[in-house]
Write a protein that holds these residues in place. Structure first.
Motif, PDB file in Angstrom:
ATOM      1  N   GLN A  52       0.825  -1.204   0.000  1.00 52.62           N
ATOM      2  CA  GLN A  52       0.000   0.000   0.000  1.00 52.62           C
ATOM      3  C   GLN A  52       0.865   1.261   0.000  1.00 52.62           C
ATOM      4  OE1 GLN A  52      -2.505  -0.744   3.406  1.00 52.62           O
ATOM      5  NE2 GLN A  52      -4.168  -1.528   2.128  1.00 52.62           N
ATOM      6  N   GLN A  53       1.946   1.237   0.743  1.00 54.65           N
ATOM      7  CA  GLN A  53       2.819   2.410   0.798  1.00 54.65           C
ATOM      8  C   GLN A  53       3.578   2.614  -0.505  1.00 54.65           C
ATOM      9  OE1 GLN A  53       5.214   1.780   4.270  1.00 54.65           O
ATOM     10  NE2 GLN A  53       3.563   2.296   5.674  1.00 54.65           N
ATOM     11  N   ALA A  54       3.773   1.553  -1.249  1.00 54.85           N
ATOM     12  CA  ALA A  54       4.533   1.642  -2.493  1.00 54.85           C
ATOM     13  C   ALA A  54       3.677   2.122  -3.666  1.00 54.85           C
ATOM     14  CB  ALA A  54       5.148   0.280  -2.830  1.00 54.85           C
ATOM     15  N   ARG A  55       2.347   2.190  -3.460  1.00 56.40           N
ATOM     16  CA  ARG A  55       1.481   2.657  -4.541  1.00 56.40           C
ATOM     17  C   ARG A  55       1.821   4.093  -4.891  1.00 56.40           C
ATOM     18  NH1 ARG A  55      -3.684   1.771  -1.716  1.00 56.40           N
ATOM     19  NH2 ARG A  55      -4.211   3.708  -2.713  1.00 56.40           N
ATOM     20  N   PRO A  56       1.767   4.430  -6.175  1.00 58.69           N
ATOM     21  CA  PRO A  56       2.075   5.811  -6.576  1.00 58.69           C
ATOM     22  C   PRO A  56       1.082   6.796  -5.951  1.00 58.69           C
ATOM     23  CG  PRO A  56       1.927   4.352  -8.486  1.00 58.69           C
ATOM     24  CD  PRO A  56       1.483   3.572  -7.306  1.00 58.69           C
ATOM     25  N   LEU A  57       1.562   7.995  -5.664  1.00 59.29           N
ATOM     26  CA  LEU A  57       0.733   9.025  -5.060  1.00 59.29           C
ATOM     27  C   LEU A  57      -0.495   9.321  -5.922  1.00 59.29           C
ATOM     28  CD1 LEU A  57       0.258  11.063  -2.840  1.00 59.29           C
ATOM     29  CD2 LEU A  57       1.744  12.654  -4.066  1.00 59.29           C
TER      30      LEU A  57
END
Length: 82
Positions: free
Chosen positions: A42-47
Motif C-alpha cells: 500500500q505504501q509503495a502505490r504511486p501518489l
C-alpha cells in the motif's frame, strides 16, 4: 476458515519466519508477514493512485464538489453551536 499449506517450501519458510520473529505459532508468523506485505504494498502505490482513490471517495460522499464553499464560515458556524 482454515488455510492449509501443502507446499513443503512454503511450510519451511513459515517455520523459519516463526523462528526469526519469535512468533508463538506458524500461523502468527504468517499473519504478521501478510500484514507487513500489505502495508508495504500500500505504501509503495504511486501518489497519483492514492489521490485518485481519495478523490473518488470524496465524490462519493459529496465533499469538494462546490468551489464556492466557504469552509471558514462553515467551521465558524460549527464552533458557534458548541
Amino acid at each position: 476458515m482454515p488455510l492449509y499449506v501443502r507446499d513443503d517450501d512454503v511450510l519451511a519458510l513459515a517455520v523459519e519466519l516463526q523462528r526469526l520473529t519469535g512468533a508463538p505459532t506458524k500461523t502468527e508468523a504468517v499473519r504478521q508477514a501478510l500484514r507487513h506485505e500489505i502495508e508495504r504494498t500500500q505504501q509503495a502505490r504511486p501518489l497519483r493512485e492514492k489521490l485518485a482513490r481519495a478523490r473518488a471517495k470524496a465524490d462519493e460522499i459529496g465533499v469538494g464538489g462546490d468551489p464556492d464553499f466557504d469552509m471558514k464560515a462553515y467551521t465558524d458556524a460549527l464552533w458557534a453551536r458548541i
